[in-house]
Write a protein that holds these residues in place. Sequence first.
Motif, short mmCIF file in Angstrom:
data_model
loop_
_atom_site.label_atom_id
_atom_site.label_comp_id
_atom_site.label_asym_id
_atom_site.label_seq_id
_atom_site.Cartn_x
_atom_site.Cartn_y
_atom_site.Cartn_z
N ALA A 174 2.76 9.77 -28.16
CA ALA A 174 2.19 8.57 -28.78
C ALA A 174 0.72 8.76 -29.08
CB ALA A 174 2.39 7.36 -27.84
N VAL A 175 -0.01 9.43 -28.18
CA VAL A 175 -1.43 9.67 -28.39
C VAL A 175 -1.64 10.58 -29.60
CG1 VAL A 175 -3.46 10.83 -27.43
CG2 VAL A 175 -2.11 9.29 -25.99
N LEU A 176 -0.91 11.68 -29.67
CA LEU A 176 -1.10 12.64 -30.76
C LEU A 176 -0.68 12.08 -32.11
CD1 LEU A 176 0.01 15.97 -29.03
CD2 LEU A 176 -2.31 15.09 -29.37
N ALA A 177 0.18 11.07 -32.10
CA ALA A 177 0.60 10.45 -33.36
C ALA A 177 -0.43 9.48 -33.90
CB ALA A 177 1.94 9.72 -33.15
N ASP A 178 -1.43 9.13 -33.08
CA ASP A 178 -2.49 8.21 -33.50
C ASP A 178 -3.33 8.86 -34.59
OD1 ASP A 178 -4.27 6.18 -33.72
OD2 ASP A 178 -5.13 6.37 -31.72
N SER A 179 -3.71 8.09 -35.59
CA SER A 179 -4.49 8.63 -36.71
C SER A 179 -5.92 8.10 -36.75
CB SER A 179 -3.79 8.29 -38.04
OG SER A 179 -3.66 6.88 -38.18
N LEU A 215 -7.00 17.36 -26.18
CA LEU A 215 -5.74 17.17 -25.47
C LEU A 215 -4.75 18.27 -25.87
CD1 LEU A 215 -3.66 15.65 -23.76
CD2 LEU A 215 -3.27 14.13 -25.70
N SER A 216 -4.67 18.55 -27.17
CA SER A 216 -3.78 19.62 -27.63
C SER A 216 -4.17 20.95 -27.02
CB SER A 216 -3.81 19.72 -29.15
OG SER A 216 -3.31 18.54 -29.76
N ASP A 217 -5.47 21.20 -26.97
CA ASP A 217 -5.95 22.46 -26.39
C ASP A 217 -5.59 22.55 -24.90
OD1 ASP A 217 -7.03 23.04 -28.85
OD2 ASP A 217 -9.07 22.40 -28.31
N ARG A 218 -5.73 21.43 -24.19
CA ARG A 218 -5.43 21.43 -22.74
C ARG A 218 -3.94 21.67 -22.50
NH1 ARG A 218 -8.97 16.58 -22.67
NH2 ARG A 218 -11.04 17.25 -21.99
N LEU A 274 -4.07 13.37 -17.84
CA LEU A 274 -5.06 12.75 -16.97
C LEU A 274 -6.47 13.00 -17.49
CD1 LEU A 274 -5.97 11.33 -14.37
CD2 LEU A 274 -5.78 13.53 -13.21
N GLU A 275 -6.76 14.26 -17.85
CA GLU A 275 -8.10 14.59 -18.35
C GLU A 275 -8.40 13.84 -19.65
OE1 GLU A 275 -8.16 18.81 -18.67
OE2 GLU A 275 -8.13 19.15 -16.50
N TYR A 276 -7.37 13.73 -20.52
CA TYR A 276 -7.56 12.99 -21.77
C TYR A 276 -7.86 11.53 -21.50
CZ TYR A 276 -6.26 10.14 -25.76
OH TYR A 276 -6.27 9.19 -26.74
N SER A 332 23.42 5.81 7.40
CA SER A 332 24.02 6.86 6.56
C SER A 332 23.18 8.12 6.50
CB SER A 332 24.21 6.32 5.14
OG SER A 332 22.95 6.02 4.54
N LYS A 333 21.90 8.03 6.89
CA LYS A 333 20.97 9.17 6.83
C LYS A 333 20.81 9.69 5.40
CE LYS A 333 20.93 9.07 11.37
NZ LYS A 333 21.93 8.01 11.60
N THR A 334 20.94 8.79 4.44
CA THR A 334 20.78 9.16 3.04
C THR A 334 19.84 8.17 2.36
OG1 THR A 334 22.66 7.79 2.35
CG2 THR A 334 23.12 10.10 2.88
N VAL A 335 19.29 8.58 1.24
CA VAL A 335 18.48 7.67 0.43
C VAL A 335 19.42 6.66 -0.24
CG1 VAL A 335 16.84 7.47 -1.46
CG2 VAL A 335 16.76 9.46 0.02
N VAL A 336 19.15 5.39 -0.04
CA VAL A 336 20.01 4.34 -0.60
C VAL A 336 19.33 3.62 -1.76
CG1 VAL A 336 21.31 3.99 1.52
CG2 VAL A 336 19.20 2.69 1.15
N GLY A 337 18.02 3.73 -1.85
CA GLY A 337 17.28 3.06 -2.91
C GLY A 337 15.88 3.60 -3.01
N VAL A 338 15.12 3.05 -3.95
CA VAL A 338 13.72 3.45 -4.14
C VAL A 338 12.91 2.20 -4.45
CG1 VAL A 338 14.29 5.75 -5.03
CG2 VAL A 338 14.01 3.84 -6.62
N GLU A 339 11.61 2.28 -4.17
CA GLU A 339 10.70 1.25 -4.64
C GLU A 339 9.88 1.82 -5.79
OE1 GLU A 339 7.07 -1.75 -3.26
OE2 GLU A 339 8.09 -0.52 -1.76
N ALA A 340 9.82 1.11 -6.89
CA ALA A 340 9.05 1.53 -8.06
C ALA A 340 7.60 1.07 -7.89
CB ALA A 340 9.64 0.95 -9.34
N LEU A 341 6.67 2.01 -8.03
CA LEU A 341 5.25 1.73 -7.86
C LEU A 341 4.50 2.16 -9.12
CD1 LEU A 341 5.03 3.18 -4.26
CD2 LEU A 341 5.07 0.75 -4.87
N SER A 342 3.71 1.26 -9.68
CA SER A 342 3.00 1.54 -10.92
C SER A 342 1.80 2.44 -10.67
CB SER A 342 2.53 0.23 -11.57
OG SER A 342 3.63 -0.58 -11.92
N ARG A 343 1.54 3.31 -11.63
CA ARG A 343 0.40 4.22 -11.56
C ARG A 343 -0.42 4.08 -12.83
NH1 ARG A 343 0.86 3.92 -6.96
NH2 ARG A 343 1.74 5.44 -5.50
N PHE A 344 -1.72 3.77 -12.66
CA PHE A 344 -2.65 3.62 -13.77
C PHE A 344 -3.72 4.70 -13.65
CE2 PHE A 344 -0.91 -0.47 -12.67
CZ PHE A 344 -0.64 -1.09 -13.88
N VAL A 345 -4.30 5.06 -14.79
CA VAL A 345 -5.40 6.00 -14.80
C VAL A 345 -6.66 5.25 -15.17
CG1 VAL A 345 -6.39 8.08 -15.82
CG2 VAL A 345 -3.93 7.93 -15.42
#
Length: 350
Positions: free
Chosen positions: A9-14, A25-28, A41-43, A108-121
Amino acid sequence: MQAWGVIAAVLADSDPAGAAIRQRLSDRLGENPGVPERALLEYLLERRQLDAAQEGAVDAARFPQPMNAMPPQLVERLDSLRSLSRISALLEKQMLMTAFQPIYGLDSKTVVGVEALSRFVSDDGAGAELWFAEAAAVGLGANLEFSALGSAASAAANLPAHLYVAMNISPTSCLDPRLPELFDHIELPIDRIVLELTDGIPDEQYSHFISAITPLRDRGLRIAIDDSHSSAGTLSRMLHLRPDFIKLGRSVISGVDRDASQRAVAACMVDFGTQLGTVLVAEGVETADELRVLTELGFSAGQGYLLGRPSVRPKDWESWNTPLDPDELRHLTASETGHAFPGHGGADRR
């Protein structure tokens, strides 16, 4: 995959103003093959710095006098406009990623679910709570929460199919008429979604909340609440709401292996959850001894750094499709080191 989607989406910006940093960003990407999130992240950091510099130049041209010389109402209004601009840009550019933290079934000793956590830069290191609080302050709280839900639902396509996905949302956003429409437009089945309420339900909103959420629960949606709002009134309300999950945090879990009173509280909540027919989840499990005692008390599930940190890497998520070796769990619960299970590294929880 999330990083590549944002990069595309970033590279499609004009926009000519950002041509130079898009080229960097392309170089990185060429300099960091196979690690697109590092280049992204650096971009993003450079983009935020450029936007801040441009914003500062515009403010200086419009308001050459020192900020402390302005009327307080004008300063407040400018701060509000900046927040509105920041959140709007965040929503427009979809600069939001999802980390998942595993939730283990202690039987059950197994993963039964997950919690979704947002990440912002952000160049100021602001955490997710601050972003959501800022969005709510300028009337875009539900917009950002729905964007986070959409991001989590999209990322969940890479999770093992049997896991439920707990997504954080405020009770106020549950009243938004756009919420049912959101579930109509995401691919994640509604019966795999758990809405985890981030706040208590205000008394004046309670009847409206029940009216809004009941049709969704009839379709298979589940509800989770935590103990951060515990009181006699809340316990009474739990009897009426009958949440599918109750999450108990460090206020109950910390010291449960050493403090008799903490253990008594935890045992009472296990009995309460059993009577209510609710899955009891221990949040913030950090030591092997805590896990051992919680298992003995009869907690249904556990979540915390001991059992796995949040991760944005699908490679980590794939490992959650494999049952945990009972011998490994017994070794862990007998250990005093409190090391996390292998393969579950990632970013810190918000």
